[in-house]
Design a protein around this motif. Structure first.
Motif: not given
Length: 302
Positions: A193-194, A280-282, A250-255, A184-185
């Protein structure tokens, strides 16, 4: 065998991991952590001019750096990517309360000292930054460079809507489907990999660290680690003399980007951040190789 209050993930859980050929190195008896074994990837010559110390966050482990490690090794450097206690191939205390900011921070300091690491390039994201960014102020002569991705210093100044949702999710679903979370992230991540991200955790008893970390993030001023993080912020702004590079998903919703721009200021980074509109975050998972090459080019090694 690990000590009675800890678990050790069976080695067969880590067979045939995608794009992760490196064998683990283990160290036991770190000062203050007797009876616990810490795992790390440790590649390249011990006498290398640079040591890339790659620190993961939650709920990942050193597998997250598999796209960056080869790029760093191509320069002739040494790469050390430890698994925090409770993660990866490292031993996992079963009591949630064992996991604290100080427990993890001191374990990394003990590892750096035990391996006698110097000329370190700190590579960090998520909890790797929450912890790792507080360490150079106490051993600044060992660190030369910084490569920072989506992370913060825990200054006790509140939270974000995205992180609040992340914390609630972990409270409501402590033993969630981890591969599904990574899918999802990280849209497009392969099933192999997941699945590799859950390899360290055969059952919920192995996941105390995963459960605990979201509630340790220093969002309030009285939380453990705030004082040392504020001291670190002052040090980075006024005393750091090394070279720094920031990459920002830039798509990180956590930070989100606004927090990363603030971190850019706090850390006193001179060059503009590498902005990654699709990340995103990762960041390491989706853009790891690109970020590694961009940082090396900025440092004149590309």
């Amino acid at each position: 065998m690990p000590r009675p209050d800890a678990l050790r993930t069976p080695a067969e859980r880590f067979v045939n991991l995608p794009d992760f050929p490196w064998q683990p190195h283990y160290i036991e008896g770190l000062a203050g952590y007797e009876g616990l074994r810490m795992a790390r990837i440790d590649e390249g010559p011990e006498e290398a001019d640079h040591v890339f110390l790659c620190l993961h966050g939650q709920p990942s482990w050193s597998f997250l750096y598999r796209h960056m490690i080869p790029v760093f090794l191509e320069t002739g450097a040494r790469v050390v990517a430890p698994d925090l206690f409770g993660f990866g191939r490292s031993d996992k205390p079963v009591d949630d309360a064992a996991y604290t900011f100080t427990f993890h921070r001191q374990s990394l300091i003990a590892l750096i000292e035990a391996l006698e690491l110097r000329h370190i390039t700190l590579v960090c994201q998520d909890w790797g930054g929450l912890l790792g960014l507080t360490i150079p102020p106490d051993m600044g002569d060992r660190f030369d460079r910084l490569l920072v991705m989506n992370t913060v210093l825990g200054l006790g100044g509140g939270s974000t809507e995205g992180f609040d949702a992340w914390r609630r999710f972990h409270g409501d679903h402590p033993d969630y489907d981890m591969p599904a979370l990574f899918r999802s992230y990280i849209p497009g991540i392969s099933d192999d990999a997941a699945a590799a991200y859950v390899a360290p955790f055969p059952d919920p008893s192995y996941r105390a660290g995963v459960r605990r970390f979201p509630f340790l993030v220093m969002t309030e001023p009285d939380m453990e680690g705030v004082d040392v993080s504020r001291r670190a912020a002052r040090w980075w702004a006024s005393e750091w003399r090394g070279d720094s590079f920031m990459a920002m998903g830039e798509r990180d919703v956590l930070i989100p980007p606004r927090l990363m721009r603030r971190m850019h200021e706090i850390l006193g980074i001179k060059r503009p951040p590498l902005c990654l509109p699709e990340a995103g975050h990762f960041v390491q998972e989706t853009h790891g190789g690109h970020v590694a090459r961009a940082a090396l080019a900025a440092w004149g090694e590309g």
